[in-house]
Design an enzyme around this catalytic site. Structure first.
Site, PDB file in Angstrom:
ATOM      1  N   GLU A 123       0.761  -1.067  -0.251  1.00 59.17           N
ATOM      2  CA  GLU A 123      -0.118   0.342   0.310  1.00 59.17           C
ATOM      3  C   GLU A 123       0.470   1.315  -0.216  1.00 59.17           C
ATOM      4  O   GLU A 123       0.837   2.349  -0.660  1.00 59.17           O
ATOM      5  CB  GLU A 123      -1.269   0.428   1.438  1.00 59.17           C
ATOM      6  CG  GLU A 123      -2.120  -0.799   1.457  1.00 59.17           C
ATOM      7  CD  GLU A 123      -2.942  -0.800   0.301  1.00 59.17           C
ATOM      8  OE1 GLU A 123      -2.975   0.457  -0.384  1.00 59.17           O
ATOM      9  OE2 GLU A 123      -4.278  -1.848   0.696  1.00 59.17           O
ATOM     10  N   ASP A 145      -7.220   2.784  -0.008  1.00 55.15           N
ATOM     11  CA  ASP A 145      -8.133   2.275   0.718  1.00 55.15           C
ATOM     12  C   ASP A 145      -7.868   1.865   1.703  1.00 55.15           C
ATOM     13  O   ASP A 145      -7.855   1.218   3.138  1.00 55.15           O
ATOM     14  CB  ASP A 145      -9.241   1.488  -0.147  1.00 55.15           C
ATOM     15  CG  ASP A 145      -8.268   0.178  -0.355  1.00 55.15           C
ATOM     16  OD1 ASP A 145      -6.659   0.059   0.062  1.00 55.15           O
ATOM     17  OD2 ASP A 145      -8.420  -0.965  -1.261  1.00 55.15           O
ATOM     18  N   HIS A 200     -13.406  -1.926  -2.459  1.00 50.06           N
ATOM     19  CA  HIS A 200     -14.279  -3.186  -3.134  1.00 50.06           C
ATOM     20  C   HIS A 200     -15.583  -2.463  -3.549  1.00 50.06           C
ATOM     21  O   HIS A 200     -16.542  -3.579  -3.055  1.00 50.06           O
ATOM     22  CB  HIS A 200     -14.313  -4.707  -2.276  1.00 50.06           C
ATOM     23  CG  HIS A 200     -12.588  -5.084  -2.294  1.00 50.06           C
ATOM     24  ND1 HIS A 200     -11.867  -5.489  -3.692  1.00 50.06           N
ATOM     25  CD2 HIS A 200     -11.970  -5.046  -1.862  1.00 50.06           C
ATOM     26  CE1 HIS A 200     -10.954  -5.799  -3.628  1.00 50.06           C
ATOM     27  NE2 HIS A 200     -10.837  -5.910  -2.681  1.00 50.06           N
ATOM     28  N   ASP A 210      -6.419  -2.826  -7.515  1.00 52.60           N
ATOM     29  CA  ASP A 210      -6.747  -4.012  -7.447  1.00 52.60           C
ATOM     30  C   ASP A 210      -6.587  -4.794  -8.599  1.00 52.60           C
ATOM     31  O   ASP A 210      -5.802  -6.154  -7.917  1.00 52.60           O
ATOM     32  CB  ASP A 210      -7.653  -4.739  -6.752  1.00 52.60           C
ATOM     33  CG  ASP A 210      -8.240  -5.622  -6.162  1.00 52.60           C
ATOM     34  OD1 ASP A 210      -7.496  -6.080  -5.159  1.00 52.60           O
ATOM     35  OD2 ASP A 210      -9.292  -6.289  -6.442  1.00 52.60           O
TER      36      ASP A 210
END
Length: 235
Positions: A123, A145, A200, A210
């Protein structure tokens, strides 16, 4: 892998309606970016999108996270939009990062993987790679996220760890100092607004990142995450 979204319903935005693509001048994104209280969602089928438009507009698709889940920043103002995501299979395990950069109608995608690493490292690395790709100081809206990344920057945790010699307030060693150091330096070069997004949840930029990260993690002959593997050997 989340279900692919093909229809984007904008219930509240510049021009409400159903759109069949996210990016571009006639896509859904331009209808909701910088629009206060925008309400929208991605769906796999048109009937689902139509049903959403027929509902009361109480459901916000840019939800404020609950405590500890991450910090949602104000409406983004960056001239450049950078979407990021990281993934590690079995965490720790093979990992990858994905980046989508949108700048002046140009779209750039970046990805890479390592044979053994962690989700948090990927990340962080995704953010680093996205900002490193901007050669001159730039105003950026960076979407992630990861509560770990967003809170680390927006709540000042990473700067505090750096001041304390990469120690937390409880005296424990802060993890991933090599990557935090690089990210903080890039945030000093660029003007970066970190925007937390729910993973998501139908955000095309996040979903594409992703896909890139997961694909990179599953690749063959991955190089070592040298700093991470060295830290493991020193334990």
């Amino acid at each position: 892998m989340s279900e692919k979204k093909k229809f984007y319903a904008v219930a509240k935005g510049r021009k409400p309606g159903i759109y069949q693509k996210w990016f571009g001048p006639d896509g859904a994104q331009v209808q909701i970016d910088h629009f206060p209280g925008a309400v929208f969602r991605g769906f796999a089928t048109r009937p689902e999108a139509e049903a959403f438009l027929g509902q009361p507009h109480a459901a916000r698709v840019r939800p404020r996270p609950s405590a500890g889940e991450g910090m949602a920043s104000p409406a983004p103002t960056g001239a450049v939009m950078v979407y990021t995501d990281g993934s590690a299979l079995n965490n720790p395990g093979p990992g990858g990062y994905g980046v989508v950069i949108l700048e002046g109608g140009k779209r750039t995608e970046l990805s890479g993987g390592f044979r053994k690493t962690t989700n948090n490292r990927m990340e962080l690395l995704a953010c680093i790679k996205g900002l490193e790709a901007l050669p001159t100081p730039t105003t950026v809206s960076l979407y992630s996220d990861s509560a770990y990344v967003v809170n680390g920057i927006t709540k000042g945790w990473a700067k505090s760890w750096r001041r304390n010699g990469w120690r937390k307030s409880n005296g424990e060693a802060a993890l991933n100092p090599d990557l935090w150091e690089k990210l903080l330096a890039l945030c000093e070069k660029h003007t970066v607004q970190f925007v937390w997004v729910r993973g998501h949840a139908g955000n095309p930029g996040n979903e594409r990142c992703d896909q890139l990260a997961t694909r990179a993690a599953a690749g063959g002959r991955l190089p070592p995450d040298t700093a991470y593997e060295l830290a493991l050997r020193q334990k």
